[in-house]
Design a protein around this motif. Structure first.
Motif, PDB file in Angstrom:
ATOM      1  N   PRO A 251     -49.511   9.182 -14.137  1.00  0.00           N
ATOM      2  CA  PRO A 251     -48.375   9.335 -13.224  1.00  0.00           C
ATOM      3  C   PRO A 251     -47.063   8.892 -13.860  1.00  0.00           C
ATOM      4  O   PRO A 251     -47.032   8.107 -14.815  1.00  0.00           O
ATOM      5  CB  PRO A 251     -48.759   8.431 -12.035  1.00  0.00           C
ATOM      6  CG  PRO A 251     -50.235   8.252 -12.153  1.00  0.00           C
ATOM      7  CD  PRO A 251     -50.556   8.302 -13.612  1.00  0.00           C
ATOM      8  N   ALA A 252     -45.986   9.419 -13.317  1.00  0.00           N
ATOM      9  CA  ALA A 252     -44.652   9.064 -13.811  1.00  0.00           C
ATOM     10  C   ALA A 252     -44.422   7.566 -13.709  1.00  0.00           C
ATOM     11  O   ALA A 252     -44.900   6.903 -12.779  1.00  0.00           O
ATOM     12  CB  ALA A 252     -43.587   9.829 -13.030  1.00  0.00           C
ATOM     13  N   GLU A 253     -43.694   7.041 -14.688  1.00  0.00           N
ATOM     14  CA  GLU A 253     -43.355   5.618 -14.777  1.00  0.00           C
ATOM     15  C   GLU A 253     -44.565   4.759 -15.108  1.00  0.00           C
ATOM     16  O   GLU A 253     -44.441   3.531 -15.159  1.00  0.00           O
ATOM     17  CB  GLU A 253     -42.707   5.111 -13.469  1.00  0.00           C
ATOM     18  CG  GLU A 253     -41.523   5.925 -12.988  1.00  0.00           C
ATOM     19  CD  GLU A 253     -40.426   6.036 -14.033  1.00  0.00           C
ATOM     20  OE1 GLU A 253     -40.273   5.085 -14.813  1.00  0.00           O
ATOM     21  OE2 GLU A 253     -39.735   7.060 -14.078  1.00  0.00           O
ATOM     22  N   SER A 254     -45.744   5.361 -15.307  1.00  0.00           N
ATOM     23  CA  SER A 254     -46.929   4.600 -15.694  1.00  0.00           C
ATOM     24  C   SER A 254     -47.148   4.720 -17.195  1.00  0.00           C
ATOM     25  O   SER A 254     -46.807   5.733 -17.811  1.00  0.00           O
ATOM     26  CB  SER A 254     -48.164   5.112 -14.946  1.00  0.00           C
ATOM     27  OG  SER A 254     -48.005   4.993 -13.549  1.00  0.00           O
ATOM     28  N   GLU A 255     -47.747   3.693 -17.774  1.00  0.00           N
ATOM     29  CA  GLU A 255     -48.068   3.713 -19.200  1.00  0.00           C
ATOM     30  C   GLU A 255     -49.514   4.149 -19.380  1.00  0.00           C
ATOM     31  O   GLU A 255     -50.360   3.901 -18.509  1.00  0.00           O
ATOM     32  CB  GLU A 255     -47.831   2.337 -19.814  1.00  0.00           C
ATOM     33  CG  GLU A 255     -46.377   1.900 -19.797  1.00  0.00           C
ATOM     34  CD  GLU A 255     -46.176   0.582 -20.508  1.00  0.00           C
ATOM     35  OE1 GLU A 255     -47.196  -0.052 -20.894  1.00  0.00           O
ATOM     36  OE2 GLU A 255     -45.013   0.169 -20.674  1.00  0.00           O
ATOM     37  N   GLY A 256     -49.780   4.794 -20.501  1.00  0.00           N
ATOM     38  CA  GLY A 256     -51.132   5.264 -20.746  1.00  0.00           C
ATOM     39  C   GLY A 256     -51.359   5.606 -22.203  1.00  0.00           C
ATOM     40  O   GLY A 256     -50.464   5.482 -23.046  1.00  0.00           O
ATOM     41  N   LEU A 257     -52.580   6.033 -22.483  1.00  0.00           N
ATOM     42  CA  LEU A 257     -52.992   6.383 -23.845  1.00  0.00           C
ATOM     43  C   LEU A 257     -53.639   7.761 -23.812  1.00  0.00           C
ATOM     44  O   LEU A 257     -54.465   8.057 -22.950  1.00  0.00           O
ATOM     45  CB  LEU A 257     -53.985   5.351 -24.386  1.00  0.00           C
ATOM     46  CG  LEU A 257     -54.601   5.651 -25.759  1.00  0.00           C
ATOM     47  CD1 LEU A 257     -53.534   5.577 -26.844  1.00  0.00           C
ATOM     48  CD2 LEU A 257     -55.750   4.708 -26.059  1.00  0.00           C
ATOM     49  N   ILE A 258     -53.239   8.595 -24.758  1.00  0.00           N
ATOM     50  CA  ILE A 258     -53.836   9.921 -24.924  1.00  0.00           C
ATOM     51  C   ILE A 258     -54.464   9.982 -26.309  1.00  0.00           C
ATOM     52  O   ILE A 258     -53.796   9.701 -27.316  1.00  0.00           O
ATOM     53  CB  ILE A 258     -52.796  11.042 -24.763  1.00  0.00           C
ATOM     54  CG1 ILE A 258     -52.218  11.051 -23.348  1.00  0.00           C
ATOM     55  CG2 ILE A 258     -53.413  12.399 -25.075  1.00  0.00           C
ATOM     56  CD1 ILE A 258     -51.151  12.109 -23.125  1.00  0.00           C
TER      57      ILE A 258
END
Length: 347
Positions: A251-258
């Motif tokens: 989601p927008a404004e969330s941090e993550g890893l691809i």
């Protein structure tokens, strides 16, 4: 060709005199071991070399001079009886052969010169077309970039969230296509290192989605070389899956890893591309064709063009796994000469 260019008069005179002197000295040197009937043995090479290096006029002059020397010293020397029919026939044959050699060498040099001129014109035309092609591709990429900038301006003015999201998607796709075109449309490019290509394309896509600060990428890319015709649809599938992961998976404004993984399967005839995110995931039994997502529909169409199979499923640790399995390109595909990739590289 540097030996067949027109020569100066001084060069022709020096070469001709040297050819006459050397061939005559050799003829006198071997006279005592030759049986009668070889008066022109050393003169034919002198005529041929002179015609080639000094030109047809110098070759004709050497033919006349060596003919007179052979006539005076080896065919009809001083004190010999009158001219015989055999001697006359020998001189006629010498003149015929010498003239034929000079003519053939002249024709060969003219044909060679024309061939070199034609090759130079072809090279100039190819360079001009290559320049025009590069200019065309540059203008096309710039035009696409201009349209993307206009969409970005319009996106900032929109107040409707749905319209703004639609413009953002369109703008991101245009920017990715523009960068993809710059990477692939090179007239000198005959092959593409797919590992390096996907790495650069992923960075371009994340940047186009304005997600570089909140999403990190992990690459496990096995390098192999393929044709540009295969790289284009594969790049579009990759960019669409990445945009879908950035927009819907994380989601927008969330941090993550691809995580992006590219590897040949065990039979070495199929290649697997997997894009995994640690976002909110998809439900069991999810089908890209039935999701109603424009990006996944585009990705499915290009996967079909590749002759591959696209699946999207939940990730066991949470998130989504989008997997494309497609056949490796035909005879042009081969292992890339690059060094083995670093298996765990996070950007």
């Amino acid at each position: 060709m540097r030996w067949s260019v027109p020569r100066s008069a001084r060069f022709q005179i020096v070469f001709s005199v040297a050819a006459i002197a050397i061939s005559t000295a050799l003829r006198f040197g071997v006279d005592f071991v030759l049986p009668p009937g070889f008066p022109f043995l050393t003169y034919f090479p002198a005529i041929i070399l002179t015609a080639f290096f000094a030109g047809p006029r110098a070759g004709a002059a050497v033919a006349v001079a060596t003919g007179l020397v052979a006539w005076s010293f080896f065919i009809f020397p001083a004190g010999a009886p009158g001219v015989s029919p055999a001697a006359t026939i020998a001189m006629l044959f010498f003149a015929l052969i010498a003239g034929t050699d000079i003519l053939l060498i002249h024709v060969m040099k003219v044909a060679l010169r024309r061939m070199v001129d034609a090759e130079a014109r072809s090279s100039a035309l190819a360079a001009s077309r290559s320049l025009m092609f590069n200019e065309l591709q540059h203008r096309v990429s710039n035009n696409i970039g201009t349209v993307g900038s206009l969409l970005r301006l319009q996106e900032r003015r929109m107040t409707d969230p749905k319209a703004r999201a639609a413009l953002a998607d369109a703008r991101a796709r245009l920017e990715v296509v523009a960068r993809l075109q710059r990477r692939l449309h090179d007239p000198a490019r005959q092959s593409v290192d797919m590992g390096e290509f996907i790495r650069g394309l992923a960075q371009d896509t994340i940047e186009a989605m304005d997600a570089g600060r909140r999403i990190a990428c992990l690459y496990e890319l096995e390098p192999f070389v393929s044709e540009p015709d295969q790289a284009m649809p594969l790049g579009l599938v990759t960019s669409e899956l990445l945009m879908n992961a950035c927009e819907h998976g994380i989601p927008a404004e969330s941090e993550g890893l691809i995580a992006i993984r590219l590897a040949r399967l065990s039979d070495r005839a199929m290649v697997r591309l997997a894009i995994e995110d640690d976002g909110r995931g998809v439900p069991d039994g999810f089908s890209p064709g039935e999701a109603g997502s424009l990006g996944l529909s585009i990705a499915a169409q290009f996967a079909h063009q590749l002759g591959g199979r696209l699946t999207v499923r939940p990730r066991p640790q949470g998130g989504t796994v989008a997997e494309l399995v497609f056949p490796e390109a035909g005879p042009a595909a081969r292992p890339a000469p690059a060094a083995a990739p670093q298996p765990h590289e996070t950007v």
